[in-house]
Design an enzyme around this catalytic site. Structure first.
Site, PDB file in Angstrom:
ATOM      1  N   SER A 160       2.983   2.921  10.237  1.00  0.00           N
ATOM      2  CA  SER A 160       3.892   2.944   9.090  1.00  0.00           C
ATOM      3  C   SER A 160       3.181   3.251   7.776  1.00  0.00           C
ATOM      4  O   SER A 160       3.775   3.858   6.880  1.00  0.00           O
ATOM      5  CB  SER A 160       4.645   1.608   8.984  1.00  0.00           C
ATOM      6  OG  SER A 160       3.745   0.525   8.913  1.00  0.00           O
ATOM      7  N   HIS A 200       2.340  -0.358   3.273  1.00  0.00           N
ATOM      8  CA  HIS A 200       3.415   0.586   2.955  1.00  0.00           C
ATOM      9  C   HIS A 200       3.271   1.123   1.535  1.00  0.00           C
ATOM     10  O   HIS A 200       3.368   2.335   1.292  1.00  0.00           O
ATOM     11  CB  HIS A 200       4.781  -0.092   3.114  1.00  0.00           C
ATOM     12  CG  HIS A 200       5.107  -0.441   4.529  1.00  0.00           C
ATOM     13  ND1 HIS A 200       6.256  -1.109   4.883  1.00  0.00           N
ATOM     14  CD2 HIS A 200       4.430  -0.229   5.679  1.00  0.00           C
ATOM     15  CE1 HIS A 200       6.277  -1.281   6.197  1.00  0.00           C
ATOM     16  NE2 HIS A 200       5.181  -0.764   6.700  1.00  0.00           N
TER      17      HIS A 200
END
Length: 348
Positions: free
Chosen positions: A269, A320
């Protein structure tokens, strides 16, 4: 585009020679003094050749021209491709070549180009200008409403396949009750700092916590990554993906160190958020004025993903954020430099 080019060549008294080679076209203009040959390579059709393959094809075409008893001949290679590495991948530096960038409807003329073909520049640029105007009229203002040829996004597909293979292998080799291989590959700042296991910054990007985890990540990567690779080029895609993934890992490490959180991080991610940040940068550089909706969609995807992470337990939000910011900055620099170079080449 090939049909439009053939019309231009025909008006300039070039004869179309039929080749039984997918994606490659030959037009020849012969006079008493010389022969001018244009070899057009259309990578939009999905036919991608290696340098060795194209050298063999080019040699066959040259032999065909020479066998027509022509004493003086000139070649021009026109490459139709959105891949920034297409010239380097196919041609040597001593040949005459132009490049058409379909996504920008732009003609690039390089210094090695033979002057005998410059008469074609204006009609081709006019054709691309008309194509651009038609595209603006018929477009729905969003690049995400267009179909993307996923087959051409080979790097993105390759990374997805690699993630899936590694997930399957780990699942097979780590049955319940055995030592989990994921523990040896996950990002753990204590092991990186204290034991020098820096490889974990890379390996953690290919480890996932479960079927839902990898499924969600790969679906997003398939959608966003394919557009991103075709927009920025294969090698630039690899640079952004891995650099933003590693920076995301470093961000996660330092955040957890500062909080004394002894946790392990896994998943792609961070790199995927780098791709989302990269797409945002490209749209800002190229599409912002005409394609506001694209920017809104990307920002909405990023916001929704970040919000989902901050509102959930066990999500590495530091990775992230680090991935998104690094992907945005790296892509902004790469694409800005590319845009400047293209404008300079067009103006020559």
């Amino acid at each position: 585009m090939i049909n439009s080019l053939n019309e231009i060549f025909s008006l300039m008294q070039y004869q179309k020679i039929t080749l039984n080679i997918p994606g490659i076209f030959l037009n020849v203009k012969t006079s008493a003094k010389s022969t001018l040959a244009i070899v057009t390579v259309d990578e939009q059709s999905g036919n991608i050749y290696t340098k060795e393959q194209f050298e063999n094809i080019s040699l066959q075409i040259r032999n065909f021209i020479q066998n027509n008893n022509c004493l003086r001949y000139r070649f021009l290679y026109i490459i139709i491709s959105d891949d920034d590495n297409c010239i380097k991948r196919l041609l040597s530096n001593d040949v005459s070549y132009w490049r058409i960038v379909p996504c920008a409807n732009r003609l690039m003329i390089f210094e090695t180009a033979c002057d005998d073909f410059l008469v074609l520049r204006e009609p081709i640029e006019n054709m691309l200008l008309q194509t651009s105007k038609k595209s603006d009229l018929n477009d729905s203002t969003s690049i995400f409403d267009k179909e993307v040829n996923v087959r051409l996004a080979v790097m993105n597909i390759g990374i997805i396949v690699l993630n899936v293979i590694i997930f399957i292998v780990i699942s097979i080799l780590s049955p319940p009750g055995s030592d989990d291989i994921s523990d040896k590959l996950a990002l753990d700042w204590t092991l990186v700092i204290n034991h020098g296991e820096f490889y974990r910054l890379l390996t953690c990007m290919f480890v996932h916590a479960g079927i839902d985890h990898i499924y969600n990540n790969m679906i997003v990567l398939l959608f966003i990554g394919s557009y991103f690779e075709l927009a920025i080029g294969r090698m630039n895609y690899i640079i952004v993906y891995f650099s933003s993934g590693i920076i995301a890992g470093l961000t996660s490490m330092f955040y957890n160190m500062s909080k004394n959180n002894y946790v392990q991080s896994v998943g792609a991610s961070g790199a995927i958020f780098g791709i989302i940040g990269g797409m945002t940068a490209i749209i800002l550089v190229k599409y912002f004025h005409k394609h506001n909706l694209d920017l809104k969609k990307i920002i909405f995807i990023a916001f929704l993903s970040l919000y989902s992470g901050f509102s959930s337990q066990g999500v590495d939000n530091a990775a992230h954020v680090g991935g998104f910011i690094s992907g945005f900055l790296i892509s902004f620099i790469i694409y800005s430099i590319r845009t400047v170079k293209e404008k300079r080449n067009v103006s020559k």
